[in-house]
Design an enzyme around this catalytic site. Structure first.
Site, short mmCIF file in Angstrom:
data_model
loop_
_atom_site.label_atom_id
_atom_site.label_comp_id
_atom_site.label_asym_id
_atom_site.label_seq_id
_atom_site.Cartn_x
_atom_site.Cartn_y
_atom_site.Cartn_z
N ALA A 1 -2.29 0.49 43.53
CA ALA A 1 -1.61 1.25 44.58
C ALA A 1 -2.31 2.61 44.65
O ALA A 1 -1.91 3.56 43.99
CB ALA A 1 -0.13 1.40 44.24
N ALA A 2 -3.36 2.68 45.45
CA ALA A 2 -4.38 3.72 45.21
C ALA A 2 -4.31 4.95 46.10
O ALA A 2 -4.81 6.01 45.72
CB ALA A 2 -5.77 3.10 45.34
N PRO B 1 -3.29 8.39 47.98
CA PRO B 1 -4.45 8.88 48.70
C PRO B 1 -5.75 8.92 47.88
O PRO B 1 -6.76 9.36 48.41
CB PRO B 1 -4.03 10.30 49.10
CG PRO B 1 -3.09 10.71 48.00
CD PRO B 1 -2.35 9.47 47.59
N GLY B 2 -5.71 8.51 46.64
CA GLY B 2 -6.98 8.38 45.91
C GLY B 2 -7.19 9.40 44.81
O GLY B 2 -8.30 9.52 44.29
N SER B 3 -6.12 10.13 44.43
CA SER B 3 -6.35 11.11 43.37
C SER B 3 -6.75 10.42 42.08
O SER B 3 -7.71 10.84 41.42
CB SER B 3 -5.12 12.00 43.15
OG SER B 3 -3.94 11.30 43.33
N LYS B 4 -6.04 9.35 41.76
CA LYS B 4 -6.36 8.68 40.49
C LYS B 4 -7.59 7.78 40.65
O LYS B 4 -8.36 7.61 39.71
CB LYS B 4 -5.15 7.91 39.97
CG LYS B 4 -3.99 8.85 39.69
CD LYS B 4 -2.77 8.18 39.15
CE LYS B 4 -1.55 9.09 39.20
NZ LYS B 4 -1.06 9.37 40.57
N GLU C 1 -4.66 -0.71 48.57
CA GLU C 1 -3.55 0.03 49.19
C GLU C 1 -2.94 -0.82 50.29
O GLU C 1 -3.64 -1.42 51.09
CB GLU C 1 -4.07 1.37 49.75
CG GLU C 1 -3.10 2.15 50.60
CD GLU C 1 -1.78 2.49 49.90
OE1 GLU C 1 -1.79 2.95 48.74
OE2 GLU C 1 -0.72 2.28 50.52
N ASP D 1 -0.01 2.49 39.50
CA ASP D 1 0.69 3.75 39.77
C ASP D 1 1.67 3.41 40.89
O ASP D 1 1.37 3.57 42.07
CB ASP D 1 -0.34 4.81 40.20
CG ASP D 1 0.27 6.19 40.33
OD1 ASP D 1 1.13 6.54 39.51
OD2 ASP D 1 -0.13 6.92 41.25
N CYS E 1 6.13 8.44 39.45
CA CYS E 1 6.51 9.86 39.46
C CYS E 1 8.03 9.93 39.65
O CYS E 1 8.52 10.68 40.48
CB CYS E 1 5.76 10.62 40.54
SG CYS E 1 5.85 9.87 42.16
#
Ligand code: SAM
Length: 472
Positions: A123-124, A126-129, A147, A192, A245
């Site tokens: 579950a990627a 906006p791509g921070s991880k 995504e 995530d 989160c």
């Protein structure tokens, strides 16, 4: 800050916290804004070079204890009115704005891994991880970034390109498909998960608008399906990190507990108690990290790390991957393109990638991707390197951003005001300029392509990236 905290939620958290003081501290911090934090993009710049560069500009960078590239940031007052996203270094992809606790899951995933060949980020966007993981992989191997949401997939794609992550293949599915379609394929997986977001109220005061016990149950059912899929897609011996989160046990401990019950001795929890100095303040008896926002003055987060000990099989699937519209490039094409890179840009052909062609476009696919051809449908793979035209090839903007220039590469470094004009799509005039195609740079870090014709720098920024009125 006028943060919405439903009373039923506060009561629920009260039952989880050890004392009245802790509850007061929790509620109080939920009403305070977040401190700013960034992650240095090690795909493009070293932490030490970045620190030196930004300290000259008056930035105070306080290390985040769990992430070597992460810093809390205080800027001089006079800079505060410029959004961080509009700074030259952000536009050049030298850093990413990322909340401190959100840096934990990739760190947990990589703490004990030896260069994994294939990694999945289910579950990627906006791509921070994704970009953090790509940096942890040194842009090698294969990282599949999936995504579900189409609009968020576009943001993911833009993030990947701006930060220069070349080892990523994007896909656009419900994460539940991986267990069936790509069983036992990945050495490491990050889930995530989509979640209720109880830990995010400091950024979004309305985050809990739709909070209810029923919503918790609903999302927890989705999370269980996703973690099951992730576990099946993991190779025996592989590592799975599950993170959210949010703070409620239904979306955290209970989801992991469900997986443990499904697969019994095939799965075990690996404690995160030693992940960083201070982790003991947030570790649960099971070995998970349950980061209350008041503990490190951050967002709330949950992280669990699991190991798969042996195969548990996987349901068979007849899903067809559809046509794969790319062909491996011929030796001759590879040689002429290699020549072009070497002669025009003094760049070597990147190691760990294979050259594929579709129409006039030449793509670098990570070698670790090639075995997956025909097994799954991907949306965008690796790096579009160059486009063929009548006289030869033209490097793409995204390749200019992803490849590191050599000492002999033709570059022009722009001042901030020139850079602003470059982003506005304007041609520029420079005293001295390499002739022909060149890399346009901010102190040696490419921000795009241009062409030197006499003293004129012809601007090759793609139209969709032009920022009218930008000032730097
Ligand atoms: N990992 C991201 C990052 O660090 O930038 C944040 C991911 S966010 C917590 C969860 C993401 O999951 C959202 O982008 C959401 O659109 C996506 N999502 C929701 N349901 C999904 C599903 N069933 N399969 C895959 N992705 C899903």
């Amino acid at each position: 800050m006028n943060t919405l905290l439903p009373q039923a939620f506060i009561d629920k958290m009260a039952a989880l916290l050890p004392s009245r003081q802790e509850l007061d501290a929790f509620v109080s911090i939920c009403h305070q804004g977040l401190r700013k934090s960034i992650r240095v993009n090690q795909l493009k710049i070293s932490v030490s070079e970045f620190k030196q560069r930004m300290q000259v500009q008056g930035w105070q960078l306080t290390p985040i204890p769990w992430c070597e590239a992460g810093f809390w940031l205080t800027r001089p007052e006079e800079q505060e009115s410029t959004p961080l996203g509009n700074t030259a270094e952000h536009l050049a992809g030298l850093f990413y704005i990322q909340e401190a606790s959100s840096m934990l899951p990739p760190v947990a995933l990589f703490a004990k891994l030896n260069t994994p060949e294939r990694v999945l980020d289910i579950a990627a966007a906006p791509g921070s991880k994704t970009t953090q993981i790509s940096a942890l992989m040194n842009n090698q191997g294969l990282l599949v970034a999936n995504e579900l949401s189409s609009s968020r997939l576009k943001v993911l794609s833009a993030t990947i390109q701006r930060l220069g992550a070349a080892n990523v293949a994007m896909s656009h599915f419900d994460g539940e498909v991986f267990g069936q379609w790509l069983p036992e394929t990945f050495d490491a997986i990050l889930l995530d998960a989509p979640c209720g977001g109880e830990g995010t109220v400091r950024k979004d005061p309305q985050a809990m608008q739709n909070w209810s016990e029923q919503a918790l149950q609903d999302i927890s059912a989705v999370q269980k399906r996703l973690i099951d899929s992730a576990f099946l897609a993991l190779k025996p011996g592989g590592t799975l990190v599950y993170s959210t989160c949010t703070l409620s046990p239904e979306e955290n401990q209970q989801v992991v507990q469900w997986l443990l019950e499904q697969y019994d001795e095939a799965v075990s929890v690996e404690s995160l108690a030693d992940l960083f100095a201070g982790a003991e303040q947030v570790v649960t008896p099971e070995g998970y990290l349950h980061v209350w926002p008041q503990r490190f003055d951050s967002e709330g987060f949950f992280v669990a790390r699991l190991t798969k000990h042996h195969s548990v099989g996987a349901p068979k699937s007849n899903k067809k991957a559809g046509n794969f519209p790319y062909q491996p490039a011929s030796r001759k094409e590879q040689a002429t393109l290699g020549d072009y890179l070497a002669k025009q840009f003094a760049l070597p052909f990147p190691a760990g990638f294979s050259l594929y062609v579709r129409d006039k476009d030449y793509w670098l696919f990570p070698d670790a991707f090639v075995e997956l051809i025909g097994r799954f449908r991907f949306d965008r793979i690796g790096l579009k390197l160059a486009t063929a035209h009548k006289q030869g090839f033209r490097l793409t903007h995204e390749a200019a951003l992803a490849l590191t220039p050599s000492a002999n590469s033709p570059i022009v470094n722009l001042s901030l005001s020139q850079l602003a004009e470059f982003y506005q799509g304007k041609d520029l005039f420079c005293d001295t300029l390499p002739q022909g195609e060149l890399l346009v740079c901010l102190d040696g870090h490419p921000v795009g392509l241009g062409k030197g014709i006499g003293q004129k720098l012809k601007n090759s920024l793609p139209r969709e990236l032009v920022r009218d009125g930008l000032s730097l």
